[in-house]
Motif scaffolding. Sequence first.
Motif, PDB file in Angstrom:
ATOM      1  N   ARG A  97       0.327  -0.996  -0.325  1.00 13.44           N
ATOM      2  CA  ARG A  97      -0.045   0.116   0.197  1.00 13.44           C
ATOM      3  C   ARG A  97       0.796   1.416   0.147  1.00 13.44           C
ATOM      4  O   ARG A  97       1.831   1.299   0.519  1.00 13.44           O
ATOM      5  N   PRO A  98       0.381   2.759  -0.982  1.00 11.63           N
ATOM      6  CA  PRO A  98       1.290   3.375  -0.270  1.00 11.63           C
ATOM      7  C   PRO A  98       1.169   4.071   0.822  1.00 11.63           C
ATOM      8  O   PRO A  98       0.760   3.721   1.651  1.00 11.63           O
ATOM      9  N   GLN A  99       2.459   4.312   1.182  1.00  8.48           N
ATOM     10  CA  GLN A  99       2.257   4.613   2.776  1.00  8.48           C
ATOM     11  C   GLN A  99       3.475   6.521   2.476  1.00  8.48           C
ATOM     12  O   GLN A  99       4.593   6.431   1.686  1.00  8.48           O
ATOM     13  N   LEU A 100       2.922   7.880   3.571  1.00  2.59           N
ATOM     14  CA  LEU A 100       2.942   8.594   3.594  1.00  2.59           C
ATOM     15  C   LEU A 100       4.618   8.747   3.347  1.00  2.59           C
ATOM     16  O   LEU A 100       4.891   8.239   4.985  1.00  2.59           O
ATOM     17  N   ASN A 101       5.122   9.368   3.233  1.00  2.02           N
ATOM     18  CA  ASN A 101       6.297   9.341   3.067  1.00  2.02           C
ATOM     19  C   ASN A 101       7.507   8.471   3.492  1.00  2.02           C
ATOM     20  O   ASN A 101       8.130   8.552   4.478  1.00  2.02           O
ATOM     21  N   GLY A 102       7.429   7.228   2.167  1.00  2.00           N
ATOM     22  CA  GLY A 102       7.695   6.176   3.329  1.00  2.00           C
ATOM     23  C   GLY A 102       7.386   4.611   1.990  1.00  2.00           C
ATOM     24  O   GLY A 102       6.534   5.574   0.855  1.00  2.00           O
ATOM     25  N   VAL A 103       8.164   3.983   2.289  1.00  3.25           N
ATOM     26  CA  VAL A 103       7.269   3.022   1.377  1.00  3.25           C
ATOM     27  C   VAL A 103       7.445   2.228   2.819  1.00  3.25           C
ATOM     28  O   VAL A 103       7.992   1.509   3.936  1.00  3.25           O
ATOM     29  N   GLY A 104       6.369   1.378   2.277  1.00  2.00           N
ATOM     30  CA  GLY A 104       5.059   0.493   3.217  1.00  2.00           C
ATOM     31  C   GLY A 104       6.503  -1.297   2.978  1.00  2.00           C
ATOM     32  O   GLY A 104       6.809  -1.381   2.198  1.00  2.00           O
ATOM     33  N   ASP A 105       5.232  -2.298   3.818  1.00  2.00           N
ATOM     34  CA  ASP A 105       5.730  -3.858   3.432  1.00  2.00           C
ATOM     35  C   ASP A 105       5.701  -4.843   2.663  1.00  2.00           C
ATOM     36  O   ASP A 105       4.676  -3.476   1.147  1.00  2.00           O
ATOM     37  N   ILE A 106       7.299  -4.915   2.189  1.00  2.00           N
ATOM     38  CA  ILE A 106       6.162  -5.967   0.757  1.00  2.00           C
ATOM     39  C   ILE A 106       5.404  -7.452   0.626  1.00  2.00           C
ATOM     40  O   ILE A 106       5.802  -8.063   1.149  1.00  2.00           O
ATOM     41  N   HIS A 107       4.348  -7.355   0.148  1.00  2.00           N
ATOM     42  CA  HIS A 107       4.369  -8.601   0.298  1.00  2.00           C
ATOM     43  C   HIS A 107       4.141 -10.015  -1.048  1.00  2.00           C
ATOM     44  O   HIS A 107       3.568  -9.978  -2.133  1.00  2.00           O
ATOM     45  N   TRP A 108       5.256 -10.318  -1.194  1.00  2.00           N
ATOM     46  CA  TRP A 108       5.706 -11.510  -2.095  1.00  2.00           C
ATOM     47  C   TRP A 108       4.963 -12.727  -2.704  1.00  2.00           C
ATOM     48  O   TRP A 108       4.535 -13.424  -1.027  1.00  2.00           O
ATOM     49  N   PRO A 109       4.415 -13.372  -3.279  1.00  2.00           N
ATOM     50  CA  PRO A 109       3.464 -14.086  -3.763  1.00  2.00           C
ATOM     51  C   PRO A 109       4.465 -16.022  -3.933  1.00  2.00           C
ATOM     52  O   PRO A 109       5.533 -15.006  -4.881  1.00  2.00           O
ATOM     53  N   GLN A 110       3.985 -16.671  -2.306  1.00  2.00           N
ATOM     54  CA  GLN A 110       4.989 -17.994  -2.046  1.00  2.00           C
ATOM     55  C   GLN A 110       4.098 -18.801  -2.907  1.00  2.00           C
ATOM     56  O   GLN A 110       2.644 -18.861  -2.303  1.00  2.00           O
TER      57      GLN A 110
END
Length: 404
Positions: A388-401
């Motif tokens: 998800r967009p993170q205000l003034n930063g980068v949020g967690d990433i969810h990778w398909p497994q």
Amino acid sequence: MLTTLIYRSQLNSSCKSIHLASLVEKARHRNAKLNITGILLFNGYDILQVLEGSEESVIQLFHKIREDKRHSDVVELMRDYGPRRRFENVGMLLFDLQVKSPKSVLESVLRYSKLESYLASDDRVFKFIQTFITQKNPSPPDTTYNADKWTLSRENAPFGECINGVIAHQSCQFALQPIVEPGEGKITSLEALIRGNDGGSPERFFQAIDQDKVYEIDLQTKAYAFALAEKIGIGGHKIAVNLLPMSLVNVPGAVEFLVDQIKLHGLQPEQVVIEVTENEMISGFNQFNSAIKHLRAEGIGLAIDDFGSGYAGLSLLTKFQPDKIKIDREIVSNIHLSGPKQAIVRSIVSCCTDMEISLVAEGIEKIEEWCWLESAGIRRFQGFLFSRPQLNGVGDIHWPQVTR
């Protein structure tokens, strides 16, 4: 209102084809009571069915069909309305291509038609039927990207800490959202999405400013995005910023301003991608094209955002070829359920493959959407499913497994 709906699906392996005849017989009685005609064709793997009847009855039946676990990958191909039925009101008919030849099946279908032969030959419904009947050597479905086989694994983004709260002395803020390549497990770039200081949408931000200064302010805000990239330390990653096309035309020295701000904040022009949306009508195309050439000469990348949603469409693509095209979320939303959307995306993939243009599917929220798009040849994605967009930063990433 007389409605015609066509869908395709695949018979699940747990449901033997020999049972299909008895299922169709039950459906025949049910459909007859609903005044619905069903023409069902089966080739050993795939099902094509035409449903005709009142709009309410057909839609209610189709909802039940989608929930039936005896088949999967139910995709709507066509929904249309007409003055009269194409077929006799027979409830349900099965045409099995494993038992009869394509020619005899086609002749049998036409015998139940109420249309004159010269009308049937140019009718979309009969074209769908003929294509299904005449396709050669149907292949078993590719289950590599079956949504049931995949889950999501969470990972922290490889950047510095987010900046808490609103950055002072700015007219707006930016939220960063990664564009990812799940097959490689990597982030290809970050998109800087403009937000009001109250966290509001881009639309609210632009509506609140002096409309005579929209293009000037649009351009100036990009300096905040480059500053944010420097503060959180994006390293060698790319950053994409949205720009109204006419900002490049109406603001003198627009390209020079962008280049100066990029270098001021420790970035290389090759790290920056300008995303222009086709939602704004482009006037003064010669000036716009000149600005695009200037951007490219400086090393800045170019993308068409929200492709397929605006004024320009394919005509814009004929006039200049960007590095990247982002397919609009309205096209990819629920694409696993829509035949027309699938056809459009396949054509876009083919077109961009021929021109060596990278493709991004944006607005991905469901793992089923990602599975279909990945199987169609798209490798880069953006959406809530991944981050998800993170205000003034980068949020967690969810990778398909792959589910073990």
